[in-house]
Design a protein around this motif. Structure first.
Motif, short mmCIF file in Angstrom:
data_model
loop_
_atom_site.label_atom_id
_atom_site.label_comp_id
_atom_site.label_asym_id
_atom_site.label_seq_id
_atom_site.Cartn_x
_atom_site.Cartn_y
_atom_site.Cartn_z
N GLY A 1 31.13 3.69 5.10
CA GLY A 1 31.30 3.21 3.73
C GLY A 1 31.05 1.71 3.62
O GLY A 1 30.45 1.24 2.65
N MET B 1 29.25 10.54 3.76
CA MET B 1 29.01 9.11 3.94
C MET B 1 27.77 8.86 4.79
O MET B 1 26.98 7.95 4.52
CB MET B 1 30.22 8.44 4.58
N THR C 1 42.07 7.33 1.71
CA THR C 1 41.41 8.08 2.78
C THR C 1 42.38 8.36 3.92
O THR C 1 42.48 9.49 4.41
CB THR C 1 40.18 7.31 3.32
N ILE D 1 39.86 7.78 10.11
CA ILE D 1 39.27 6.92 9.08
C ILE D 1 38.07 6.11 9.56
O ILE D 1 37.23 5.70 8.76
CB ILE D 1 40.34 5.94 8.52
N PRO E 1 38.84 7.66 -2.48
CA PRO E 1 38.12 7.56 -1.21
C PRO E 1 36.70 7.09 -1.51
O PRO E 1 36.19 7.34 -2.61
CB PRO E 1 38.11 9.01 -0.70
N PRO E 2 36.01 6.38 -0.60
CA PRO E 2 36.38 6.14 0.79
C PRO E 2 37.21 4.89 1.04
O PRO E 2 37.19 4.36 2.15
CB PRO E 2 35.01 6.01 1.46
N PRO F 1 33.72 14.48 3.99
CA PRO F 1 33.63 13.03 3.76
C PRO F 1 32.78 12.28 4.78
O PRO F 1 31.98 11.42 4.40
CB PRO F 1 35.10 12.59 3.83
N SER F 2 32.93 12.62 6.05
CA SER F 2 32.14 11.92 7.07
C SER F 2 30.66 12.23 6.92
O SER F 2 29.80 11.34 6.99
CB SER F 2 32.63 12.31 8.47
N ILE G 1 34.52 7.23 8.34
CA ILE G 1 34.34 7.11 6.89
C ILE G 1 34.34 5.64 6.47
O ILE G 1 33.50 5.19 5.69
CB ILE G 1 35.47 7.87 6.16
N PHE G 2 35.29 4.90 7.00
CA PHE G 2 35.45 3.49 6.65
C PHE G 2 34.23 2.69 7.09
O PHE G 2 33.68 1.87 6.34
CB PHE G 2 36.71 2.98 7.34
#
Length: 484
Positions: free
Chosen positions: A68, A276, A161, A61, A155-156, A272-273, A64-65
């Motif tokens: 984000g 972002m 996520t 995470i 998500p994110p 996702p990565s 992504i976190f």
């Protein structure tokens, strides 16, 4: 016996956090040690299990976190979020002001984490309510519903996520299904519930609120902010990239064409990565360089966003450690054995477990992550839709926000509510979000095509009753005039 040990562990966690006021991350690590030893894990494996849980969760995470958080902060600091909110409010007009707030909060809520979105949007809601001589709660409930739904399902945000990664669900599919579930859920928990709340606690809608604790908020003139279109595009760009990749995969499964370089590139972009990162680079330009903002100032926004989520990352890691202890200690297998041969859907089980943990622990994110430790061993017994199990976990973790949840106190203090009024508005709102979300998830699980048609129909009917049954009217009551 394993479940009894888990219950004791949860009680200990509550005592440490609420009684001794220990930091949540430290409390989670202490409880992870205690529970692992109580479950009879070999001592040499205790630390390894905790490290594996913490590292495995954050490894998935953190990127992504972190990206984000940077994206959301850039949009907020550039005035993009304010532009989205004010433009929609102007376009919808006074009679449909609630829907302007819902749409703006939903878009902003995708890019910003719950607490950040709340702090950013509340001053805007207060100023609009004052101008229209409307109750702040009339606009505040729809805003809170939209922010909570995006936090729980999309998500994110950390919960969906992390859980998607733990369950092995396709995060793009979680996003698509999450949007389908979130939209009607927001309509029910927001504009529709506002009507009911006015009858339950009418005095709450006369409160003027208090946002002094937020300090002086940065405000922009509209001509100082990025354009509406570019602000929405920047906020929604990761959603678009992930959705394209997911839709491509769905088409490929149904049609059966083979991979080629183009498809692999699209998949890479839609990861996702990657999505972002690309979106953040776009934000560097749209929210910074294109507005002649010095790159140093842009980077300062990014740095401050990471500083703000540092402890949250540790708490998520602590939740991952606790989850891993439950798995390695055999609790998950024990639960799986208990339900072996039963007809209970893993979707319902995930929701029930997450709901119980949410009510006990307060933190939606910790509840969701801890649920994985009990549910993962069961998934091998079922041909379950992992994306829907992920969403069910998110729905369960949204239920019944009360005194052990920071969000409860934020709503209470900002809107100037009594305890009873907060329970009657925010706690019920969060419970409606959870139960309605589960209902729509179960509909999707039954039949995707029919469910989408039903959900669209339900949304349209709910919108009709919310919009046309009782149009917005300016209040003539002096008590509704806000002093902010």
């Amino acid at each position: 016996m394993p479940l009894f040990i888990v219950a004791i562990g949860i009680i200990l966690l509550l005592i440490l956090i609420t009684g001794f006021k220990l930091n949540t991350f430290v409390s989670l690590i202490i409880v992870s040690f205690v529970v692992s030893l109580a479950l009879g894990m070999p001592m040499e494996k205790v630390v390894t299990s905790i490290e594996a849980g913490l590292g495995g969760t954050l490894g998935h995470i953190a990127l992504i976190f972190g990206l984000g958080a940077m994206l959301g902060r850039l949009i907020a600091d550039a005035g993009g979020a304010q532009r989205i909110a004010m433009t929609l409010i102007n376009k919808f007009g006074e009679k449909r002001i609630q829907w302007a707030v819902v749409v703006a909060s939903f878009i902003v809520g995708i890019a910003l984490f719950f607490e950040v979105g709340l702090v950013l949007l509340i001053p805007i809601v207060f100023s609009i309510a004052k101008e229209l001589r409307a109750s702040i709660l009339h606009l505040g409930i729809p805003m809170a519903a939209a922010l909570l739904a995006t936090h729980s399902f999309l998500p994110p945000h950390p919960g969906p996520t992390v859980i998607a990664g733990e369950y092995g669900a396709d995060i793009g599919l979680v996003l698509l299904y999450g949007i389908i579930v979130a939209i009607p859920t927001v309509i029910i928990a927001g504009p529709l519930y506002t009507k009911m709340a006015k009858k339950i606690v009418p005095d709450a809608f006369k409160k003027t609120g208090n946002i002094a604790s937020l300090g002086e908020q940065k405000t922009f003139k509209l001509n100082e902010t990025p354009g509406f279109g570019i602000s929405v595009l920047t906020a929604m760009f990761p959603v678009l990239l992930m959705s394209i990749s997911t839709i491509l995969d769905m088409i490929q499964k149904s049609v059966g064409f083979e991979d080629d370089t183009t498809i692999e590139i699209i998949r890479l972009i839609g990861n996702p990565s990657s999505a972002m990162l690309i979106s953040l680079i776009l934000a560097f330009y749209t929210m910074g360089i294109a507005r002649n903002t010095p790159i140093k100032e842009v980077m300062n926004s990014c740095t401050s966003s990471i500083a703000a989520i540092g402890m949250m990352l540790l708490i998520i890691g602590g939740g991952g450690a606790f989850k891993q202890v439950l798995i390695d200690g055999g609790v998950g297998d024990y639960v799986a054995e208990l339900f072996k041969g039963t007809s209970m859907s893993p979707i319902i089980l995930a929701w029930v477990v997450a709901a119980l943990l949410r009510i006990s622990l307060g933190s939606a994110t910790v509840a969701a992550i801890s649920t994985a430790g009990l549910v993962i061993p069961m998934l091998s017994q079922y041909d379950a839709n992992l994306a829907l199990v992920t969403l069910a976990t998110g729905a369960g973790s949204a239920i019944c926000s009360h005194v052990n949840d920071a969000g409860f106190w934020m709503i209470k203090e900002y809107f100037g509510l009594s305890m009873k009024e907060t329970f009657s508005t925010w706690t019920i709102l969060s419970t409606i979000t959870s139960i309605a979300g589960l209902g729509f998830i179960l509909l999707l699980d039954a039949s995707l095509t029919i469910s989408i048609m039903l959900i669209i129909s339900i949304s349209l009917v709910a919108m009709y009753f919310s919009i046309f049954n009782q149009p917005f009217k300016q209040s003539k009551d002096k008590s509704d005039v806000l002093d902010v």
